[in-house]
Design an enzyme around this catalytic site. Sequence first.
Site, PDB file in Angstrom:
ATOM      1  N   ASP A  96     -21.936  25.196  -9.285  1.00 20.92           N
ATOM      2  CA  ASP A  96     -20.675  24.956  -8.574  1.00 20.92           C
ATOM      3  C   ASP A  96     -20.372  23.472  -8.519  1.00 20.92           C
ATOM      4  O   ASP A  96     -20.706  22.812  -7.556  1.00 20.92           O
ATOM      5  CB  ASP A  96     -20.773  25.543  -7.164  1.00 20.92           C
ATOM      6  CG  ASP A  96     -19.468  25.495  -6.387  1.00 20.92           C
ATOM      7  OD1 ASP A  96     -18.422  25.275  -7.022  1.00 20.92           O
ATOM      8  OD2 ASP A  96     -19.498  25.676  -5.159  1.00 20.92           O
ATOM      9  N   GLU A 105     -14.518  28.131 -11.057  1.00 21.33           N
ATOM     10  CA  GLU A 105     -15.364  28.500  -9.916  1.00 21.33           C
ATOM     11  C   GLU A 105     -16.371  29.579 -10.324  1.00 21.33           C
ATOM     12  O   GLU A 105     -16.074  30.425 -11.172  1.00 21.33           O
ATOM     13  CB  GLU A 105     -14.507  29.010  -8.755  1.00 21.33           C
ATOM     14  CG  GLU A 105     -13.682  27.954  -8.061  1.00 21.33           C
ATOM     15  CD  GLU A 105     -14.530  26.936  -7.308  1.00 21.33           C
ATOM     16  OE1 GLU A 105     -15.708  27.213  -7.033  1.00 21.33           O
ATOM     17  OE2 GLU A 105     -14.003  25.852  -6.995  1.00 21.33           O
ATOM     18  N   GLU A 125     -12.616  19.272  -3.676  1.00 21.19           N
ATOM     19  CA  GLU A 125     -12.543  20.723  -3.501  1.00 21.19           C
ATOM     20  C   GLU A 125     -13.479  21.196  -2.403  1.00 21.19           C
ATOM     21  O   GLU A 125     -13.175  22.129  -1.670  1.00 21.19           O
ATOM     22  CB  GLU A 125     -12.871  21.433  -4.815  1.00 21.19           C
ATOM     23  CG  GLU A 125     -12.428  22.896  -4.865  1.00 21.19           C
ATOM     24  CD  GLU A 125     -13.417  23.869  -4.254  1.00 21.19           C
ATOM     25  OE1 GLU A 125     -13.017  25.003  -3.939  1.00 21.19           O
ATOM     26  OE2 GLU A 125     -14.603  23.510  -4.095  1.00 21.19           O
ATOM     27  N   GLU A 126     -14.634  20.544  -2.301  1.00 21.82           N
ATOM     28  CA  GLU A 126     -15.621  20.946  -1.298  1.00 21.82           C
ATOM     29  C   GLU A 126     -15.330  20.336   0.074  1.00 21.82           C
ATOM     30  O   GLU A 126     -15.986  20.673   1.050  1.00 21.82           O
ATOM     31  CB  GLU A 126     -17.032  20.542  -1.743  1.00 21.82           C
ATOM     32  CG  GLU A 126     -17.489  21.149  -3.071  1.00 21.82           C
ATOM     33  CD  GLU A 126     -17.740  22.642  -2.993  1.00 21.82           C
ATOM     34  OE1 GLU A 126     -17.427  23.252  -1.950  1.00 21.82           O
ATOM     35  OE2 GLU A 126     -18.236  23.211  -3.974  1.00 21.82           O
ATOM     36  N   ASP A 167     -16.835  17.117  -7.334  1.00 20.81           N
ATOM     37  CA  ASP A 167     -17.596  16.918  -6.095  1.00 20.81           C
ATOM     38  C   ASP A 167     -18.500  18.111  -5.822  1.00 20.81           C
ATOM     39  O   ASP A 167     -18.253  19.231  -6.282  1.00 20.81           O
ATOM     40  CB  ASP A 167     -16.673  16.662  -4.910  1.00 20.81           C
ATOM     41  CG  ASP A 167     -15.707  17.813  -4.630  1.00 20.81           C
ATOM     42  OD1 ASP A 167     -15.214  18.424  -5.598  1.00 20.81           O
ATOM     43  OD2 ASP A 167     -15.442  18.095  -3.444  1.00 20.81           O
ATOM     44  N   HIS A 220     -13.635  20.885 -10.218  1.00 24.17           N
ATOM     45  CA  HIS A 220     -13.952  19.778  -9.311  1.00 24.17           C
ATOM     46  C   HIS A 220     -15.302  19.162  -9.654  1.00 24.17           C
ATOM     47  O   HIS A 220     -16.238  19.858 -10.042  1.00 24.17           O
ATOM     48  CB  HIS A 220     -13.925  20.233  -7.851  1.00 24.17           C
ATOM     49  CG  HIS A 220     -14.896  21.324  -7.503  1.00 24.17           C
ATOM     50  ND1 HIS A 220     -16.176  21.067  -7.044  1.00 24.17           N
ATOM     51  CD2 HIS A 220     -14.784  22.672  -7.528  1.00 24.17           C
ATOM     52  CE1 HIS A 220     -16.793  22.219  -6.794  1.00 24.17           C
ATOM     53  NE2 HIS A 220     -15.977  23.202  -7.088  1.00 24.17           N
TER      54      HIS A 220
END
Length: 377
Positions: A101, A164, A135-136, A70, A68
């Site tokens: 992350d 991740e 994702e977040e 974001d 991801h």
Amino acid sequence: MTDSPVLALAKELISRQSVTPADAGCQDLMIERLKALGFEIESMVFEDTTNFWARRGTQSPLFVFAGHTDVVPAGPLSQWHTPPFEPTVIDGFLHGRGAADMKGSLACMIVAVERFIAEHPDHQGSIGFLITSDEEGPFINGTVRVVETLMARNELIDMCIVGEPSSTLAVGDVVKNGRRGSITGDLKVKGTQGHVAYPHLANNPVHKALPALAELAATQWDEGNAYFPPTSFQIPNLQAGTGASNVIPGEFDVQFNFRFSTELTDEEIKRRVHSVLDAHGLDYGVKWTLSGQPFLTDTGELLAAVVAAVEEVNHQAPALLTTGGTSDGRFIAQMGAQVVELGPVNATIHKVNECVRIADLEKLTDMYQKTLNHLLG
């Protein structure tokens, strides 16, 4: 000194303020690099979420990197040593929101694939990228929608590494080969409002519900197994009353969550919860929200290749764990894919002064490339 390819790309990604669900041009950076390698690109925009699916090759097996672009909000800027979206190197660490992350992982994936294709232009199978900007956030229009699109046309992923931040003390010390499922219940218990001095004229839903909640909290839901701890039940939120000390509430709202292993199904959890609530004679309703099913990759080519790659770089085998929260791997696993998570150290994720060791990015790139060598070389 000139930045290495992976550090340079990580800096470019961090400098884009892609607070969820914004992408802020991160995916365009990745797409440009992948197009140069011969990937076919398919943009999938769903409402406010930007996703892309990229594939090189038409043969099986289909190996995919997922991640991801974001990030979570930066939080109090005054607590950051450096501006969160100005990537800064301090004492061998790259600082910035998303460094661990997971923009660092994204940079490692791209550079690893570039190096692999340079050495294996006619590699076996196919390589894919599944990248989202959701994702977040609520994870409604991100990976889950891309997976639905792919499954509808029977384009199934065989193996997937999610980038991740799985590591704890050193990059590659932990590989996540599964995750627990998560289901939340929003319980509303009904009673009769009244004056606290006249309890016989009211029906206190809090008093009625507490024994049932105590039973749920004390229940041993399962014993777990070799890969998962026992299923857990937690109550994060309670709400009742008007705020006045002399009013018995008419309703009692309770939110509870299960993190469950492969020993249980969501339907079994629902059945057992309703059985307890019914046994206590409550007037109630429950709204259930299933965030994800548990998944496990306990054997197979992918796990063997990832473990071997980590050993080659670290000279030590990783621990295989299923701890932590949910990830987008749960959606990809629904395809029947082998799924593992391998990424940087997670000590600073979602914190101010998020950072990643630059040497770890180089190692992670090597791990990704060696995994490709084992599977498709």
